[in-house]
Design an enzyme around this catalytic site. Structure first.
Site: not given
Length: 483
Positions: A265, A281
């Protein structure tokens, strides 16, 4: 201080790994490694080494060390970092065809730096006892462009004689490097919490959501193991990057503390004042059967719960970025796309903006710190609940790893899937976003999916505490094929 010029030397060695083997035993050597080069963000790798100054912060006391003296400050570590960056000569503007990091600050910005951004309670135990910020100022960098298959040694020096002497020293280190030998790694990881206790805490977060305190909070659990003396964390990192490649992989040697990260990420990047963040997410494990793997993607894209989690964090990051970006420049070109990694599928969004002319990348880092994808929404209340429900401070976990260039470029990752070594112990956290629709049992299983890549790199067996009698029970690490 004398002016410095950026000297650029093209290297015939295009692979960063031999260079990493030559340098990573040196304290404050940082390896930013695009181990997953198939990913769109996996273009560049960097080795920053031999910093001319280090900056460490703990509980508001910042220690700056260089060859001339050691300085101690009390105050906001972000602001002191910016002051130190601004204090040094930047040299001439780097040529435009070089990779984005040619020197500057780089290191680890731990989660608990959030205490200098917001007022938070102090319930969790600081059992790691390590600096919240560990950063160096670097005028020597090895840069690799994997797309163009090129490599450079970049150094800011007072003259060509000094620059060539540094290059000669670097080549001497490379000639003496011993390649890491393939070995097998074992560790018996033990979670801090029983399954029942983790699920109870997830239920407590859901209670807070129903009470109207928050919409979402990220709750984690920690795994720990004791290692044999002499354990080679860099050799293990070389194994980790092979079994679990990630676009934001990194190895950081801070001396007493070492980090190995397989993060997928991006937190924040800046280039030519253009800002990007890529919040994650939504998670599904990869499957060996192609049809099953495709079904996992369909289930992830069709999950209203996962899309709602992602959308909430996107809104939070838009708000944080708007504090330091030009008016009306923040937008969301990508919302809830699936990105597939070696062992996992994620829902990923992209938020972009333009950094205001009177703001710096450090201002951006502070405004968005810590990342919304690993706190929750609203952010402050979510962090208060995390402090209540997690027994130990997070340390590097869910902070940021990355660089901030003298020229205003920045790239940072979220410190997830990250091993923290101190002494003969290693630990890591895994967690997930809890929303009203969350099922505690499913949330626990998701943490195991996220832990799997790290556990597999140790060929580990997890030792979990059974609540009935406090007995220990082992579980094979092949819990899933997730990251």
């Amino acid at each position: 201080m004398p002016d410095k010029t950026l000297y650029v030397y093209t290297l015939p060695e295009k692979d960063p790994l031999p260079w990493a083997e030559a340098l990573c035993a040196l304290p404050y050597t940082l390896f930013f490694d695009s181990a997953d080069r198939s990913h769109p963000t996996g273009r560049y790798s960097f080795l920053a080494f031999m910093p001319f100054e280090t900056i460490e912060s703990k509980n508001g006391r910042v220690t700056v060390t260089n060859s001339e003296n050691q300085l101690s400050f009390v105050g906001d570590p972000f602001r002191i970092l910016q002051q130190r960056l601004s204090a040094w000569d930047k040299g001439r503007v780097p040529p435009q065809d070089l990779p984005p990091f040619t020197g500057g600050a780089a290191g680890c910005f731990g989660y608990d730096l959030a205490r200098h951004v917001e007022r938070l309670p102090g319930h969790a135990t600081d059992d790691k006892a390590m600096p919240d910020m560990m950063a160096g100022l670097y005028d020597q960098v090895l840069a690799f462009d994997h797309k163009r298959d090129k490599a450079w040694f970049l150094t800011r020096a007072v003259d060509e004689k000094q620059a060539k002497a540094r290059l000669a020293h670097l080549r001497m280190l490379l000639s003496k490097a011993v390649p890491a030998q393939p070995v097998r790694f074992f560790a018996g990881f033990e979670p801090d919490l029983t399954r029942a206790e983790y699920e109870r805490r997830v239920a407590r977060v859901i209670d807070y959501i129903h009470a109207g305190d928050i919409f979402q909070a990220n709750l984690s659990q920690r795994f720990r193991a004791e290692l044999d003396s002499g354990f080679d964390s860099f050799a293990h990192y070389m194994h980790l990057r092979a079994v679990n490649p990630a676009p934001f992989a990194s190895y950081m040697n801070f001396g007493a503390v070492r980090l190995s990260s397989a993060s997928p990420e991006r937190f924040l990047s800046v280039r030519d004042r253009q800002v990007e963040t890529r919040p994650i997410k939504g998670t599904r494990a990869r499957r060996l059967n192609p049809d099953d793997d495709a079904s996992a993607v369909i289930a992830l894209t069709g999950s209203a719960k996962d899309r709602a989690e992602n959308a909430m964090i996107v809104d939070l990051l838009r708000n944080d970025m708007s504090k330091v970006c030009e008016d009306h420049s923040v937008d969301v070109p990508v919302l809830c796309d699936v990105e597939s990694f070696a062992r996992i599928h994620h829902l990923v969004s992209v938020v972009k903006g333009t950094l205001s002319a009177d703001r710096t990348p450090v201002d951006l880092l502070r405004a968005c710190f810590p990342g919304g994808s690993i706190t929750g929404a609203p952010k402050i209340r979510a962090m208060e609940i995390i402090e209540e429900l997690e027994d130990a401070r997070r340390g590097p976990y869910c902070g940021a790893l990355g660089y901030i260039g003298f020229d205003g470029a920045m790239d940072t990752s979220i410190a997830i899937r990250t091993l923290v070594y101190k002494g003969n112990a290693v630990s890591f956290n895994v967690g997930g976003g809890i929303v009203a629709e969350s099922d505690p049992a499913a949330e626990y299983e998701e943490t195991l999916v996220k832990a799997e890549g790290l556990l597999k790199s140790f060929e580990s067996r997890v030792v979990s505490r059974e609540p009935q009698a406090g007995a220990l029970k082992t579980h094979d690490s092949r819990l899933a094929t997730g990251n």
